[in-house]
Design a protein around this motif. Sequence first.
Motif, short mmCIF file in Angstrom:
data_model
loop_
_atom_site.label_atom_id
_atom_site.label_comp_id
_atom_site.label_asym_id
_atom_site.label_seq_id
_atom_site.Cartn_x
_atom_site.Cartn_y
_atom_site.Cartn_z
N HIS A 233 0.84 -1.20 0.00
CA HIS A 233 0.00 0.00 0.00
C HIS A 233 0.87 1.25 0.00
N GLU A 234 0.25 2.40 -0.21
CA GLU A 234 0.91 3.70 -0.12
C GLU A 234 0.32 4.42 1.09
N PRO A 235 1.13 4.63 2.15
CA PRO A 235 0.59 5.21 3.39
C PRO A 235 -0.16 6.52 3.21
N SER A 236 0.26 7.34 2.24
CA SER A 236 -0.40 8.64 2.05
C SER A 236 -1.82 8.50 1.49
N LYS A 237 -2.19 7.28 1.04
CA LYS A 237 -3.51 7.08 0.43
C LYS A 237 -4.45 6.28 1.32
N LEU A 238 -4.10 6.12 2.59
CA LEU A 238 -4.99 5.44 3.53
C LEU A 238 -6.29 6.23 3.65
N GLY A 239 -7.41 5.51 3.65
CA GLY A 239 -8.71 6.17 3.73
C GLY A 239 -9.23 6.63 2.39
N LYS A 240 -8.38 6.63 1.37
CA LYS A 240 -8.82 7.02 0.02
C LYS A 240 -8.80 5.80 -0.89
N LYS A 241 -7.60 5.31 -1.15
CA LYS A 241 -7.46 4.13 -2.00
C LYS A 241 -7.40 2.85 -1.18
N TYR A 242 -6.99 2.98 0.09
CA TYR A 242 -6.77 1.80 0.94
C TYR A 242 -7.51 1.95 2.28
N VAL A 243 -7.90 0.81 2.84
CA VAL A 243 -8.53 0.79 4.16
C VAL A 243 -7.60 1.43 5.18
N ASP A 244 -8.13 2.29 6.02
CA ASP A 244 -7.32 3.09 6.94
C ASP A 244 -6.98 2.30 8.22
N GLU A 245 -6.07 1.34 8.07
CA GLU A 245 -5.62 0.52 9.20
C GLU A 245 -4.10 0.38 9.12
N PRO A 246 -3.35 1.43 9.45
CA PRO A 246 -1.89 1.42 9.23
C PRO A 246 -1.16 0.26 9.90
N GLU A 247 -1.54 -0.10 11.12
CA GLU A 247 -0.83 -1.18 11.81
C GLU A 247 -1.09 -2.53 11.16
N LEU A 248 -2.34 -2.75 10.74
CA LEU A 248 -2.66 -4.01 10.07
C LEU A 248 -1.95 -4.12 8.72
N TRP A 249 -1.79 -3.00 8.03
CA TRP A 249 -1.03 -3.02 6.77
C TRP A 249 0.39 -3.48 7.04
N LYS A 250 1.04 -2.89 8.02
CA LYS A 250 2.43 -3.27 8.33
C LYS A 250 2.52 -4.75 8.70
N GLU A 251 1.59 -5.19 9.52
CA GLU A 251 1.63 -6.57 10.00
C GLU A 251 1.43 -7.57 8.86
N THR A 252 0.42 -7.36 8.03
CA THR A 252 0.13 -8.33 6.98
C THR A 252 1.18 -8.29 5.86
N GLU A 253 1.70 -7.11 5.56
CA GLU A 253 2.78 -7.04 4.56
C GLU A 253 4.00 -7.80 5.04
N ALA A 254 4.31 -7.68 6.33
CA ALA A 254 5.45 -8.41 6.90
C ALA A 254 5.20 -9.92 6.86
N MET A 255 3.95 -10.34 7.09
CA MET A 255 3.62 -11.77 7.07
C MET A 255 3.83 -12.36 5.67
N VAL A 256 3.39 -11.64 4.65
CA VAL A 256 3.55 -12.13 3.27
C VAL A 256 5.03 -12.17 2.90
N ARG A 257 5.74 -11.11 3.23
CA ARG A 257 7.18 -11.04 2.93
C ARG A 257 7.92 -12.20 3.59
N ASP A 258 7.52 -12.53 4.80
CA ASP A 258 8.16 -13.61 5.56
C ASP A 258 8.00 -14.95 4.83
N VAL A 259 6.80 -15.22 4.30
CA VAL A 259 6.57 -16.47 3.56
C VAL A 259 7.48 -16.53 2.34
#
Length: 643
Positions: A423-449
Amino acid sequence: MNIQFPDGAVRSYEAGFSAMDIAKSISEGLARKVLAASVNGQVWDANRPIYEDSTLKLLTWDDQDGKSTFWHSSAHLMAEAVESLFPGVKFWVGPAIEKGFYYDMDLGDKKLSEEDLAALEKKMNELAKQNNAYVRKAMPKAEAIQFFTEKGDEYKLDLLQNLNDGEITFYTQGAFTDLCRGPHIPATGAIKAIKLMSIAGAYWKGDEKNKMLTRVYGVTFPNQKELDEYLQLLEEAKKRDHRKLGKELSIFTMDDDVGPGLPLWLPNGTIIIEELERLAKETEEDAGYKRVVTPHIAKESMYLTSGHLPYYQDSMYPPMELEGQKYYLKAMNCPHHHKIFAAEPKSYKDLPLRLAEYGTCYRYEQSGELFGLMRVRCLHMNDAHIYCTKEQFYEEFKAVNDMYLKYFKIFGVDKYVMRLSLHEPSKLGKKYVDEPELWKETEAMVRDVLIKTGTPFVEVQDEAAFYGPKIDVQIWSTIGREFTLATNQVDFAQGRRFKLEFTNQENKPETPLIIHRAPLGTHERFIGFLLEHYAGKFPVWLAPVQAKILPISDKFLPYAKEIVKELKKVGVRAEVDDRNEKIGKKIRDTELLKVPYMLVVGEKEMNEQAVSVRRQGKGDLGIKSLRTFIEEIVDEKFHRKSD
């Protein structure tokens, strides 16, 4: 200043050194290959001075940013050639594209011809050999405006309106100067092989109300060998165009009365669809998936809950008004699957739950974006949704990636890469669901796999789904064409939107993580890929007709029909060519239809209960007993062999 290289090494250099200076300090051979540089993640001219501590990557032809810089510089070289042959020409923009470059220009009342392209190529080669440097110069806005006002260039003046002082640069090579942010290669001499491909019309700014400009496409390479190989590849790609093969092999058709982007599958195409579905169903059954079926329309309220309205509305067909309610054609299967999950109570013992469907979806692609089977408005998706706990996520996501690898092996896909879309942090609430912590967590989970499984991947910013990070699977056909095959997405938002819950081991409600996956993408795109990948010569298991029996004369028609019966008993798709034609013509025609096996039968074959076998692309394989041939083709079909 300290410069950090991609391998983590740090070296000190005098402030003001350029990337080219640094390359020369390492080796002259390396410096000759450098086209540009990535400085703190931004692509710069190789000769631009660096004054502070920075990360540095030297970019060559092997890097995509290196190629893009090379091709953008080639656009400027072409513009110089055009200006020398057509004085008074005005230029709009000249970007690098996926393969090569183009430049939009206003030639006044002049029109370019194919002969002009040849003259321009010749001039470009002359200018390239001059080895003129690309020189960058910053310029105050007022001075830039004066420069183009004196030239009467309304196109560059329009570009300047959106630029501020301090961000305006000009580039000059030889006799040509242009407004440009760059970067460029060091000098024109690196451009050794040039081909101007075509001429097209393009409205200024893409607006049909504006003037039509002339667009010239071209491609360049650092040596003639690569250009020759590229042109040869283009010729091969024309032969493999899925639209051409789809018509020749009676796979699909388009009809104006049905509508653009709405393919009609002919019997041959339908066989391929059914074989792909059979493969997917077998694979998913082995992996513990449960099949579901959902309707083609749904009420507006469901898409408001999912968030597809408004995030995805532009790609959906407009609503239908029925009984005071708005209904939308289904653009995606996921909300329907979420409703199936919610239909009955779930506990942690029910997870992971894997729901699969070959669902039909409808998306309103823009008319200009429709392209054969690759971009359509009706698509049949190899879709599934996995509902799991965070603890189960790693194994589930890995299993989906393993499924991709299995399919790659079956279809002979040797080159692939996973694009991790963030995601692009500056577009939270516009293009992306506004959940910054969940974005970081799930992106890290995918990267880890991806890291732990050694899966090749690249990271791309601002291309995630609105509800979570995703992997787009990029594959390459046998002739090197790149395709986006499928997607594997993480969803941390819709579970809560739909109030999906399971009872965890502490007997408390918990929201599952959701994985959206479609390893075979859609029938449409995947069959388009396969047509080009195989050049229409499908492996036996996928071929609409697997064997064609060619009797030498009508005398042997009864035996030919017996063979068809025997083949059909074991599930082989077979036909008889009963035309009153010579055997040579029957063989040639069957070759053109790309049928894997031709069985020629005459007196000897009939008497010996045998067949003369010809294999597509391999020629005559000799006489075999009918029983032996049946055993061999059934084995080839059953094991889905690629050859």
